[in-house]
Motif scaffolding. Structure first.
Motif, PDB file in Angstrom:
ATOM      1  N   LEU A 147      32.183  42.496  31.954  1.00 51.80           N
ATOM      2  CA  LEU A 147      32.061  41.865  30.641  1.00 51.80           C
ATOM      3  C   LEU A 147      33.001  42.518  29.623  1.00 51.80           C
ATOM      4  O   LEU A 147      33.502  41.851  28.713  1.00 51.80           O
ATOM      5  CB  LEU A 147      30.617  41.961  30.124  1.00 51.80           C
ATOM      6  N   ARG A 148      33.265  43.803  29.794  1.00 53.50           N
ATOM      7  CA  ARG A 148      34.120  44.536  28.851  1.00 53.50           C
ATOM      8  C   ARG A 148      35.586  44.534  29.277  1.00 53.50           C
ATOM      9  O   ARG A 148      36.441  45.060  28.567  1.00 53.50           O
ATOM     10  CB  ARG A 148      33.629  45.984  28.720  1.00 53.50           C
ATOM     11  N   ALA A 149      35.872  43.970  30.451  1.00 57.46           N
ATOM     12  CA  ALA A 149      37.233  44.006  30.984  1.00 57.46           C
ATOM     13  C   ALA A 149      38.077  42.876  30.409  1.00 57.46           C
ATOM     14  O   ALA A 149      37.568  41.857  29.923  1.00 57.46           O
ATOM     15  CB  ALA A 149      37.195  43.894  32.505  1.00 57.46           C
ATOM     16  N   TYR A 150      39.393  43.064  30.475  1.00 47.34           N
ATOM     17  CA  TYR A 150      40.356  42.024  30.115  1.00 47.34           C
ATOM     18  C   TYR A 150      40.784  41.294  31.387  1.00 47.34           C
ATOM     19  O   TYR A 150      40.690  41.845  32.498  1.00 47.34           O
ATOM     20  CB  TYR A 150      41.565  42.633  29.410  1.00 47.34           C
ATOM     21  N   PRO A 151      41.277  40.053  31.269  1.00 48.63           N
ATOM     22  CA  PRO A 151      41.633  39.285  32.479  1.00 48.63           C
ATOM     23  C   PRO A 151      42.572  40.005  33.426  1.00 48.63           C
ATOM     24  O   PRO A 151      42.416  39.913  34.651  1.00 48.63           O
ATOM     25  CB  PRO A 151      42.277  38.015  31.897  1.00 48.63           C
ATOM     26  N   HIS A 152      43.545  40.752  32.901  1.00 46.81           N
ATOM     27  CA  HIS A 152      44.510  41.398  33.795  1.00 46.81           C
ATOM     28  C   HIS A 152      43.888  42.535  34.607  1.00 46.81           C
ATOM     29  O   HIS A 152      44.482  43.010  35.575  1.00 46.81           O
ATOM     30  CB  HIS A 152      45.709  41.935  32.994  1.00 46.81           C
ATOM     31  N   GLU A 153      42.679  42.949  34.238  1.00 51.36           N
ATOM     32  CA  GLU A 153      42.012  44.022  34.965  1.00 51.36           C
ATOM     33  C   GLU A 153      41.193  43.506  36.148  1.00 51.36           C
ATOM     34  O   GLU A 153      40.586  44.292  36.873  1.00 51.36           O
ATOM     35  CB  GLU A 153      41.108  44.802  34.011  1.00 51.36           C
ATOM     36  N   LEU A 154      41.156  42.189  36.324  1.00 49.38           N
ATOM     37  CA  LEU A 154      40.408  41.571  37.415  1.00 49.38           C
ATOM     38  C   LEU A 154      41.376  41.062  38.471  1.00 49.38           C
ATOM     39  O   LEU A 154      42.529  40.743  38.174  1.00 49.38           O
ATOM     40  CB  LEU A 154      39.554  40.408  36.906  1.00 49.38           C
ATOM     41  N   SER A 155      40.911  40.975  39.699  1.00 51.01           N
ATOM     42  CA  SER A 155      41.721  40.378  40.755  1.00 51.01           C
ATOM     43  C   SER A 155      41.779  38.867  40.550  1.00 51.01           C
ATOM     44  O   SER A 155      41.013  38.291  39.769  1.00 51.01           O
ATOM     45  CB  SER A 155      41.109  40.685  42.122  1.00 51.01           C
ATOM     46  N   GLY A 156      42.681  38.214  41.301  1.00 51.57           N
ATOM     47  CA  GLY A 156      42.796  36.763  41.191  1.00 51.57           C
ATOM     48  C   GLY A 156      41.496  36.050  41.531  1.00 51.57           C
ATOM     49  O   GLY A 156      41.079  35.111  40.848  1.00 51.57           O
ATOM     50  N   GLY A 157      40.847  36.502  42.597  1.00 51.55           N
ATOM     51  CA  GLY A 157      39.583  35.887  42.978  1.00 51.55           C
ATOM     52  C   GLY A 157      38.491  36.107  41.950  1.00 51.55           C
ATOM     53  O   GLY A 157      37.660  35.224  41.695  1.00 51.55           O
ATOM     54  N   GLN A 158      38.460  37.296  41.343  1.00 52.83           N
ATOM     55  CA  GLN A 158      37.462  37.581  40.312  1.00 52.83           C
ATOM     56  C   GLN A 158      37.691  36.726  39.071  1.00 52.83           C
ATOM     57  O   GLN A 158      36.741  36.242  38.453  1.00 52.83           O
ATOM     58  CB  GLN A 158      37.493  39.067  39.966  1.00 52.83           C
ATOM     59  N   ARG A 159      38.958  36.519  38.697  1.00 55.83           N
ATOM     60  CA  ARG A 159      39.245  35.642  37.551  1.00 55.83           C
ATOM     61  C   ARG A 159      38.780  34.221  37.835  1.00 55.83           C
ATOM     62  O   ARG A 159      38.263  33.530  36.956  1.00 55.83           O
ATOM     63  CB  ARG A 159      40.740  35.666  37.239  1.00 55.83           C
ATOM     64  N   GLN A 160      38.958  33.779  39.074  1.00 57.64           N
ATOM     65  CA  GLN A 160      38.530  32.434  39.421  1.00 57.64           C
ATOM     66  C   GLN A 160      37.011  32.317  39.345  1.00 57.64           C
ATOM     67  O   GLN A 160      36.473  31.297  38.886  1.00 57.64           O
ATOM     68  CB  GLN A 160      39.030  32.074  40.819  1.00 57.64           C
TER      69      GLN A 160
END
Length: 537
Positions: A147-160
């Protein structure tokens, strides 16, 4: 029963420097309440553009004609204010490229919370609790931290998965899902589809599922529309389409599976060697300071001339991070040697002389293609830097050759990235990499947005380029069929570590690790997972 969503004689056109492009040509389709309808077809067939037109999201050079009705309310021509009363609540959409849909300046939690406050009138506290609940629902690890992370800190699958959570937040009547499982590994893909099946039963929502993956269609949909070049070729119940397809194009799609094996590599010189590669990221712990996440934990690799190493693993396992570390695109520990020269630790200026020989195709092509440049300019930009002696005519010829090699027309070089489908953008990214005739290409999910027929073409293209120019590939993918068709050796990763590695046939035919067996079995058990989910619902 009246359809919840109905398209009648839809036309979508775009004005381009090369004239008008008629992307959708008089298409009609409908979705009944509680029904799952799939729309399949090759990249560029108009699947996504139909829905973008209905939702009022076409780019500025696009225009739509016809009718798009939601519960008998016409959507085409509706004012943005009235559309916003439906979008995000009654109708929600999961977009194909999550990195372009998530604001890079806002934390994940803020982006989940905002629509719930706007559309449902929840308090900030209640919306935050709901956001956390949704992240748990789509099985994102460490949801409180994410919840506190920015999009670039997530993997592609996690962003999806974040995009899926956002789409489900308002309990919609109609969910339009545009390639929602493209970047997900097979285990998470099965879990997400099972989740959608359960939620559909619980909420009674209808799902319009845009995909190129026929395995998902057969397991998940009630009816299917098959599209090509902006028109519907065939439609009907899934059981009939798969058992007795009538149109030649449908038969071709069903028959198009990755096949064959890569030619074996004789004893060849080592081109790229890495020892003890380790990548850590500092992450916030809110009021309690920071800690470190070890994304890649001491990995070794040895890539020979003409060899392909496949890297598989679940979303967030460190596959893409490892690939970028090998090309010195982010800070890392350990040693990386290319053609006998140590490149680990080199700064940007010192690495420039190696960039022509070390290329990467990124997982999210839209995020890596400049929206202000034409495709021709994007593809030839590397030539300007690394081969400045070439004339403008020579660069144009090379660009046309590269586009043709990846199955696109030469005159498309005058268009901009937003004028292409997701699969076409992925092919453009491949063309940009191979035009420089590199030695090593790191391919990060290069076929994930491509339908099976184009996947087969790209696999043959990569094999041909490898044979002709002696290329070496590091192939990162969750698609096990494609990995098997392209690779000599396979590395299986989980949580930043190597679980298992070995020759491709041994890994697939006699896996030693329980996790490897789980990945392989998951690729063949999608129907079972969905059946169990439906039974539980």
């Amino acid at each position: 029963m009246a359809p919840i969503f109905k398209l009648t004689d839809m036309h979508v056109r775009f004005d381009t420097p090369d004239g008008e492009v008629h992307a959708v040509c008089g298409t009609s389709m409908h979705v009944d309440p509680g029904e799952t309808v799939a729309v399949v077809g090759e990249s560029g067939s108009g699947k996504s553009q139909i829905m973008m037109a209905a939702m009022g999201l076409l780019s500025s050079n696009g225009r739509a004609q016809g009718s798009a009705r939601f519960r008998n309310q016409e959507l085409l021509g509706l004012s943005p204010r009235k559309l916003n009363q439906l979008r995000g609540k009654k109708i929600t959409m999961i977009f194909q490229e999550p990195m372009t849909s998530l604001d890079p300046l806002y934390r994940i939690g803020d982006q989940l919370i905002e629509p719930m406050i706007e559309h449902e009138g929840l308090s900030a506290r209640r919306a935050r609790a709901r956001a956390l609940e949704l992240l748990k629902l789509v099985m994102i690890p460490e949801p409180e931290r994410k919840l506190r992370a920015y999009p670039h800190e997530l993997s592609g699958g996690q962003r999806q998965r974040v995009m899926i959570a956002m789409a489900l937040s308002g309990d919609p009547d109609l969910l339009i899902a545009d390639e929602p499982t493209t970047a997900l590994d097979v285990t998470i893909q099965a879990e997400i589809l099972a989740l959608l099946a359960q939620l559909q039963k619980k909420l009674g929502m209808a799902i319009l599922f845009i995909t190129h993956d026929l395995t998902i269609v057969e397991a998940f949909a009630d009816r299917v529309y098959v599209m090509r070049k902006g028109a519907v070729m065939e439609e009907g119940p899934v059981t009939r389409i798969f058992a007795d397809p009538q149109h030649a194009y449908t038969k071709m799609l069903l028959a198009a599976e990755p096949h064959g094996r890569k030619d074996p590599v004789p004893s060849a010189p080592v081109l790229l060697q890495a020892d003890g590669v380790r990548v850590t990221f500092t992450r916030s712990k809110g009021l309690f300071g920071h800690d470190e996440l070890c994304a890649v934990d001491g990995l070794d690799i040895q890539l020979r001339e003409g060899q392909t190493i496949g890297i598989v693993g679940e979303s967030g396992s460190g596959k893409s991070t490892f690939g970028r570390a090998l090309l010195q695109m982010l800070p890392s520990e350990g040693t990386v040697v290319f053609q006998g020269a140590r490149i680990s630790g080199l700064d940007r200026s010192a690495m420039r002389k190696h960039r022509k020989a070390l290329q990467m195709v990124f997982q999210d092509p839209y995020g890596s293609l400049s929206p202000r440049m034409t495709v021709g300019e994007i593809i030839t930009e590397g030539l300007l830097v690394h081969q400045p002696e070439l004339s403008g005519r020579d660069r144009e010829a090379r660009a046309a050759e590269a586009l043709k090699a990846v199955g696109l027309e030469a005159n498309m070089r005058n268009r901009f990235p937003h004028e292409f489908s997701g699969g076409q953008r992925q092919r453009i990214a491949i063309a940009r990499a191979v035009i420089l005739r590199p030695k090593v290409v790191v391919l990060d999910e290069p076929t994930s947005a491509l339908d099976r027929s184009v996947q087969a073409q790209v696999i043959e293209l990569l094999r041909d380029l490898q044979r002709e120019f002696g290329l070496s590939y590091i192939f990162i993918s969750h698609d096990l069929a494609v990995v098997r068709a392209l690779s000599d050796t396979v590395i299986v990763m989980k949580e930043g570590k190597v679980v298992e590695q070995g020759p491709v046939d041994r890994i697939f035919d006699a896996p030693q690790s329980a996790y490897t067996r789980e990945l392989i079995e998951a690729a063949f058990r999608l129907n079972t997972v969905l059946d169990r989910a439906a039974a539980r619902a």
